[in-house]
Design an enzyme around this catalytic site. Structure first.
Site, short mmCIF file in Angstrom:
data_model
loop_
_atom_site.label_atom_id
_atom_site.label_comp_id
_atom_site.label_asym_id
_atom_site.label_seq_id
_atom_site.Cartn_x
_atom_site.Cartn_y
_atom_site.Cartn_z
N TRP A 128 99.96 41.18 39.74
CA TRP A 128 101.25 42.18 39.49
C TRP A 128 102.51 42.16 38.58
CZ3 TRP A 128 106.16 43.26 41.55
CH2 TRP A 128 106.96 44.50 41.90
N ASP A 208 104.08 36.23 48.43
CA ASP A 208 103.97 37.56 48.43
C ASP A 208 103.20 38.58 49.36
OD1 ASP A 208 104.99 40.25 47.26
OD2 ASP A 208 104.38 39.49 45.51
N LYS A 243 105.04 49.75 51.38
CA LYS A 243 103.96 49.98 52.03
C LYS A 243 103.36 50.04 53.07
CE LYS A 243 103.96 49.33 47.42
NZ LYS A 243 104.04 48.91 46.21
#
Ligand code: LMR
Length: 392
Positions: A128, A208, A243
């Site tokens: 990312w 993460d 999310k």
């Protein structure tokens, strides 16, 4: 002096939102930034969140400050989902704090790492983009290793090599599940090996977990993280609810630290608190309070998990349909079927990415990363036809 500032490029992922919005074509498709969409192409607020928000409005009697750690009820209620029901704090070795989204958590984790004397972070490539950007902003060096292998799996050789070359002062940042941008996750057997490799190399793991529940399931998606935590003395865990609770703009996340001796935990976390104070003082309350209300209520928890199951099922259907298209023009869509989460990379050339935008009104990252949730049974054939056209 301000006049000396150089122009900065707009964030490429966030810029896609505007590019798509300004395209007048009715049949345009947005596969850009990572938000879930329903089969109707919408990103509604979860029904469980709506119910929790109604309760929050009715019951919240103060908006007075909570402190840099935010809503500790929220932080603690999440722990069994992340670390497992049996020993959610690993015998008093884990404590957390609320952060503004997963990015806030990463920012704090990496700032803590820097303050602790680490100088370099080992990061998969691609990752990312914000991972590298935060490291650069904090002055941390980055050592990259290749993430995806030619056979469609992960490049374990590259990871082994990176860990074998690790030095004192290195940390490693790994995606717990739903790898962003490739969708290619480590298998459980690979995580078993990674846990031992990390323990041997003595690098600090930063895990993460931004998409728990969107890959294979809430428990399944935590396998790697839990496996690493039992193998190492210390770790940092960056969590996002943006999310899996659909709270994107409310910015809901948490940072957890695991230490080897419970007596050190308060001192370690005091660094998170002081860094938070210097960055944003205290995290925004609303979204985290709504998550806490869901997790405190059995019926709301069941409703939330059911909504999450439906999201995951829909993304699996989209992936199956793409995979069934197989060889499409010059690319093979088959691997998408076995990948996890919101993202997959289709090996488009930069020119093909531009042609998908200009000729077909289909928007996704320049890396070829598509958000599979942007595809519906109504537009997926159009997407497949466009892929065939530009890659032929
Ligand atoms: C993405 O990668 O699209 C998401 O994580 C959203 C973001 O902030 O970049």
């Amino acid at each position: 002096m301000l006049n000396d500032l150089k122009q900065q490029p707009a964030d490429a992922l966030l810029a896609l939102i505007k590019l798509h919005n300004t395209d007048p074509r009715a049949d345009k498709i947005d596969l850009g930034v990572g938000v879930y969409k329903t089969g109707e192409g919408e990103t509604p607020v979860f029904a469980a969140i709506k119910a929790a928000e109604a309760k929050l409005v009715a019951e919240q009697d103060s908006k007075a400050y909570l402190g840099p750690e935010g809503d500790m009820g929220f932080v603690e209620k999440l722990m069994p989902y992340i670390f497992g029901k049996d020993s959610p704090d690993m015998g008093g070795r884990i404590e957390g704090m609320q952060t503004p989204g997963g990015t806030g958590s990463l920012r704090l984790a990496l700032a803590m790492v820097k303050r602790a004397g680490y100088t370099r972070v080992i990061v998969g490539k691609p990752s990312w983009p914000n991972h590298n950007q935060i490291c650069a902003d904090l002055g941390l060096d980055v050592l990259e290793f290749n993430h995806a292998a030619a056979d469609g799996g992960t490049d374990m050789e590259a990871l082994r090599g990176a860990l074998a070359s690790a030095q004192t002062g290195d940390a490693i940042l790994l995606h717990g599940c739903c790898h962003n941008p490739t969708g290619i996750d480590y298998t459980d057997a690979e995580w078993d090996e990674i846990a031992l490799l990390i323990a041997d190399s003595k690098v600090l793991p930063i895990l993460d977990l931004a998409y728990q529940g969107l890959g294979l399931g809430m428990e399944e998606d935590a396998y790697g993280l839990r496996r690493v935590l039992v193998a190492v003395p210390e770790a940092l865990i960056c969590y996002s609810c943006d999310k899996n609770f659909g709270l994107y703009r409310d910015r809901v996340g948490a940072l957890y630290a695991m230490v080897s001796d419970p007596a050190d935990l308060a001192r370690v976390m005091s660094n998170g608190h002081s860094l938070a104070r210097a960055n944003w003082s205290q995290p925004p309350d609303h979204g985290a309070a709504a998550v806490r209300l869901i997790l405190e209520d059995e019926a709301l928890t069941a409703q939330w998990l059911d909504e999450l199951d439906q999201m995951r099922d829909r993304m699996r259907q989209v992936r199956a349909k793409l995979a069934a298209a197989g060889k499409t023009g010059g690319v093979d869509l088959t691997p998408v079927g076995g990948q996890n989460g919101l993202f997959s990379i289709i090996p488009f050339t930069p020119e093909q990415v531009q042609e998908m935008r200009s000729k077909h009104g289909i928007y996704f990252a320049a890396s070829g990363r598509i958000n599979v949730a942007g595809l519906t049974m109504g537009n997926i054939d159009q997407f497949i036809a466009a892929v065939a056209d530009v890659t032929a």
